[in-house]
Scaffold this active site. Structure first.
Site, mmCIF file in Angstrom:
data_model
loop_
_atom_site.group_PDB
_atom_site.id
_atom_site.type_symbol
_atom_site.label_atom_id
_atom_site.label_comp_id
_atom_site.label_asym_id
_atom_site.label_seq_id
_atom_site.Cartn_x
_atom_site.Cartn_y
_atom_site.Cartn_z
ATOM 1 N N GLY A 270 0.795 -1.222 0.000
ATOM 2 C CA GLY A 270 0.000 0.000 0.000
ATOM 3 C C GLY A 270 0.826 1.270 0.000
ATOM 4 N N SER A 271 1.894 1.293 0.787
ATOM 5 C CA SER A 271 2.730 2.499 0.843
ATOM 6 C C SER A 271 3.414 2.750 -0.494
ATOM 7 C CB SER A 271 3.768 2.374 1.965
ATOM 8 O OG SER A 271 4.600 1.244 1.769
ATOM 9 N N LYS B 81 -6.076 -12.103 -1.989
ATOM 10 C CA LYS B 81 -6.385 -13.460 -2.470
ATOM 11 C C LYS B 81 -7.283 -14.224 -1.511
ATOM 12 C CE LYS B 81 -1.822 -14.567 -0.697
ATOM 13 N NZ LYS B 81 -1.471 -13.149 -0.443
ATOM 14 N N GLU C 178 -5.547 -8.118 -10.449
ATOM 15 C CA GLU C 178 -4.357 -8.686 -11.088
ATOM 16 C C GLU C 178 -3.303 -9.112 -10.085
ATOM 17 O OE1 GLU C 178 -2.582 -10.507 -13.437
ATOM 18 O OE2 GLU C 178 -3.623 -9.147 -14.790
ATOM 19 N N GLY D 291 1.418 -11.840 -7.766
ATOM 20 C CA GLY D 291 2.192 -10.613 -7.589
ATOM 21 C C GLY D 291 2.260 -9.777 -8.840
ATOM 22 N N GLY E 71 13.159 -11.920 5.407
ATOM 23 C CA GLY E 71 11.857 -11.315 5.163
ATOM 24 C C GLY E 71 11.023 -12.019 4.114
ATOM 25 N N LYS F 201 -4.741 -18.968 -4.313
ATOM 26 C CA LYS F 201 -4.415 -18.517 -5.661
ATOM 27 C C LYS F 201 -4.872 -19.526 -6.706
ATOM 28 C CE LYS F 201 -0.464 -15.899 -3.926
ATOM 29 N NZ LYS F 201 1.011 -15.843 -3.801
#
Length: 454
Positions: free
Chosen positions: A18-19, A106, A130, A135, A188, A206
């Site tokens: 979002g950022s 998703k 999309e 991704g 991460g 998915k």
């Protein structure tokens, strides 16, 4: 400068994706206006915590903890909150207020997709998603639009970057699952609680979305067969390499032919599988994703790229935003989802594929014949067999052939059988493996892996 019509854009969520979406909307406002034919005005960003640390610094005046005004006063609403609630309620409210919506959620689409699509259809709005399946990889539009006139036969994809990273590192480094998972968490790639990834839940969501699009049929999430990768160990990775395979967590969606008792159906499943190293999916490394599509007329198509990442996923989201803006400028009713085929989703037992069965057996005459007989009785045909003696651990007793039986007899010498099968039905294979496990000559069923990508 061109005087474009202004469209109000609201953003729900300012996490990693979002950022980035917000930053790109603000930074490239003029370019996006030229592409969309409208000025995209970011009017607000709904967040849980105004003071949270974010990857990108955002204008404070755009942040709010109250999404209500954004939902009822915007032309396009972007939902990047994740989870089911309040995302579901917020999207329905935005749709009912006449907004087009863009989402990468998703989990929401896999569980409440029909409800959301129906709500949009009722008011003539459009849902764009999309970024929800792979991704940054453009796969939704090709399935929904480009291949709408074709007949998709099969989709086979690596749609979870975390598990692909783990399996790829295990293959390249010869490491154990737990060690690579810890490495993925440190980098991460994996969450502190990796269950959704390593147990296949993310990939199953998915797969349900991709299958619904490819086969024009609503696929409930509970109809997707799901297995994770937590049972994959170094020995299995080494055995796969020795046989010329690599292990990948695959989402497989395929059309199944009908028979005398049933009509045509589809299978949707997620599990770790052996993929020949010559297959394109075998060369997908790291946290990347790839989707392999087989269509009747178009043939084989492959879509490859980053399956996750803030800025990468933001690319797919912004593509949807531009499409939504163009639709607003053109006017007219949104295009609904095509799920009119209503094909049945077959249980996993109806699937036919090849298998690799690894057994630990007694190393004595007649064992292989016994195992072969059990497979034959179960309608499972042997293609290859490899037998290796399991060397006893240092210091373990060995009984001479002419030694008398003792009250506490040493272990019988053991061997490992790796059996490759011809194509067999899953139900036959499952029943046969159960009989093997009960056999007096089989000490342990080490693993059963499907072979995909023929």
């Amino acid at each position: 400068m061109t005087d474009y019509r202004r469209l109000r854009v609201a953003l729900l969520g300012a996490g990693a994706v979002g950022s980035q979406v917000a930053a790109l909307l603000l930074r490239h406002a003029d370019e996006l206006a030229d592409r969309a034919g409208a000025t995209l005005e970011l009017v607000g960003i709904a967040v849980r915590d105004l003071d949270a640390t974010r990857d990108v610094e955002l204008p404070r005046e755009l942040l709010t903890t109250d999404p209500e005004p954004l939902l009822v006063g915007s032309d396009i609403v972007i939902e990047l909150m994740g989870g089911i609630e309040p995302a579901r309620t917020n999207l329905l409210q935005a749709i009912n207020a006449g907004a087009d919506v863009v989402t990468a959620n998703k989990a929401l689409l896999a569980t409440h997709g029909p409800e959301i699509f129906d709500a949009a259809d009722q008011v003539g709005a459009q849902v764009y998603y999309e970024a929800a399946a792979a991704g940054a990889i453009p796969i939704i539009r090709p399935l929904r639009d480009s291949l709408a006139g074709d007949r998709v036969q099969r989709i086979m994809g690596i749609v979870n970057g975390t598990t692909n990273y783990i399996l790829d590192r295990m293959d390249a480094e010869g490491a154990e699952f737990a060690d690579v998972l810890a490495q993925a968490q440190a980098l991460g790639f994996a969450e502190a609680d990796p269950t959704a990834d390593v147990e296949g839940y993310d990939a199953a969501q998915k797969a349900a979305i991709l299958a619904s699009l490819a086969f024009h049929t609503t696929v409930p999430l509970d109809k997707v067969h799901r297995e994770g990768i937590t049972a994959i160990d170094k020995d299995m990775i080494d055995a796969a390499r020795h046989a010329g395979y690599v292990i990948k967590l695959l989402a497989v969606c395929e059309r199944l032919p009908g028979d005398d008792d049933t009509g045509e159906s589809i299978s949707v499943r997620v599990y770790p599988a052996l993929v020949d190293r010559a297959h394109p999916l075998a060369s997908v490394h790291g946290a990347n994703n790839a989707v392999f599509v087989q269509a009747e007329a178009a043939g084989d198509l492959m879509f490859y790229g980053a399956g996750a990442g803030g800025v990468q996923t933001a690319s797919a989201v912004l593509g949807d935003v531009v499409s939504a803006a163009r639709r607003h400028i053109a006017g007219g009713k949104g295009v609904g989802e095509s799920t009119r085929a209503n094909l049945a989703v077959a249980p996993i037992g109806r699937v036919t594929t090849r298998y690799q069965i690894t057994l630990e057996v007694d190393d004595r005459p007649g064992v292989l014949a016994t195992v072969a007989g059990i497979l034959s009785d179960g309608h499972v045909s042997i293609a290859t067999v490899e037998q290796t003696v399991i060397e006893p651990a240092p210091g373990s007793p060995v009984t001479p052939a002419d030694a008398p039986a003792a009250a506490s007899a040493p272990a019988i010498p053991m061997a490992r059988l790796v059996i490759g099968t011809h194509r067999a039905r899953e139900q036959h294979l499952s029943d046969t493996v159960a009989r093997l496990a009960e056999s007096d000559v089989v000490e342990r069923v080490v693993s059963v892996l499907r072979v995909e990508g023929d």
